[in-house]
Design a protein around this motif. Structure first.
Motif, PDB file in Angstrom:
ATOM      1  N   CYS A  22       1.202  -1.208   0.119  1.00  0.00           N
ATOM      2  CA  CYS A  22       0.067  -0.034  -0.363  1.00  0.00           C
ATOM      3  C   CYS A  22       0.821   1.110  -0.162  1.00  0.00           C
ATOM      4  N   SER A  23       2.011   0.847   1.110  1.00  0.00           N
ATOM      5  CA  SER A  23       2.708   2.175   0.704  1.00  0.00           C
ATOM      6  C   SER A  23       3.885   2.294  -0.174  1.00  0.00           C
ATOM      7  N   MET A  24       3.773   1.716  -1.374  1.00  0.00           N
ATOM      8  CA  MET A  24       4.415   2.018  -2.852  1.00  0.00           C
ATOM      9  C   MET A  24       3.497   2.204  -3.204  1.00  0.00           C
ATOM     10  N   LEU A  25       2.034   1.858  -3.396  1.00  0.00           N
ATOM     11  CA  LEU A  25       1.524   2.553  -4.430  1.00  0.00           C
ATOM     12  C   LEU A  25       0.745   3.766  -4.356  1.00  0.00           C
ATOM     13  N   THR A  26       0.283   3.883  -3.151  1.00  0.00           N
ATOM     14  CA  THR A  26      -0.736   4.628  -2.921  1.00  0.00           C
ATOM     15  C   THR A  26       0.479   6.553  -2.074  1.00  0.00           C
ATOM     16  N   GLN A  28       1.575   9.664  -0.823  1.00  0.00           N
ATOM     17  CA  GLN A  28       1.477  10.389   0.272  1.00  0.00           C
ATOM     18  C   GLN A  28       1.427  11.719   0.676  1.00  0.00           C
ATOM     19  N   ALA A  29       0.422  11.691   1.215  1.00  0.00           N
ATOM     20  CA  ALA A  29       0.211  13.466   1.578  1.00  0.00           C
ATOM     21  C   ALA A  29       1.642  14.101   2.493  1.00  0.00           C
ATOM     22  N   THR A  30       2.320  13.436   2.890  1.00  0.00           N
ATOM     23  CA  THR A  30       2.915  13.796   4.007  1.00  0.00           C
ATOM     24  C   THR A  30       3.731  14.801   3.557  1.00  0.00           C
ATOM     25  N   THR A  31       4.486  14.531   1.608  1.00  0.00           N
ATOM     26  CA  THR A  31       5.334  14.829   1.387  1.00  0.00           C
ATOM     27  C   THR A  31       5.357  16.245   0.530  1.00  0.00           C
ATOM     28  N   GLU A  32       3.687  16.317   0.476  1.00  0.00           N
ATOM     29  CA  GLU A  32       3.283  17.416   0.121  1.00  0.00           C
ATOM     30  C   GLU A  32       3.457  18.995   1.315  1.00  0.00           C
TER      31      GLU A  32
END
Length: 160
Positions: A22-26, A28-32
């Motif tokens: 999931c973390s590989m494909l979803t 990531q809002a925390t990078t914005e």
């Protein structure tokens, strides 16, 4: 025997992918980057302008609130132009390597200055005031800055 080892390895790989896929494909809002306060932020050349907002109760005059960090080695005169179609311009001096807070006082480790009151902003609280920030030969930036009123205790004393 080899089939069992291969099956075990495939099963382990499947479990690992299933557990972390999931973390590989979803997304990531925390990078914005986002502004975690009421104001907006903008970078102009070597200047970082943070938490920019206007406080006004009547939409006529407003106090400019912001923090300016000069990361450069030279003093600059930051031009702040506001209003639809250009309007008025205010020049603000920012010394090299300094952090200046406008509109707020008594913050340890920073220079605080008298409030900058913008006259005739013609923008009611709850709306956005177009502002343009530029200095020297640095490319200027236009930003829509929120206009807030003095209902909150932390802004009440900032109303002009």
């Amino acid at each position: 025997m080899k089939a069992r080892i291969a099956a075990s390895a495939a099963l382990a790989l499947g479990i690992a992918l299933g557990a972390s896929g999931c973390s590989m494909l979803t997304y990531q809002a925390t990078t914005e980057h986002y502004d975690a306060s009421d104001g907006v932020s903008v970078d102009v050349g070597e200047l970082d302008l943070r938490n920019i907002l206007i406080v006004s109760d009547d939409g006529v005059d407003g106090t400019l609130v912001m923090t300016v960090v000069n990361n450069g080695t030279e003093d600059v005169d930051l031009g702040v132009q506001f209003g639809v179609g250009g309007g008025e311009t205010v020049d603000i001096e920012v010394e090299a390597g300094s952090e200046v807070v406008f509109g707020v006082d008594d913050i340890e480790g920073t220079d605080t200055v008298e409030p900058v009151v913008l006259e005739d902003i013609d923008t009611l609280p709850g709306a956005f005031l177009p502002m343009y920030f530029q200095y020297g030969s640095a490319e200027g930036v236009e930003k829509l800055v929120p206009v807030l009123d003095g209902r909150l205790p932390e802004y009440k004393r900032l109303v002009p």
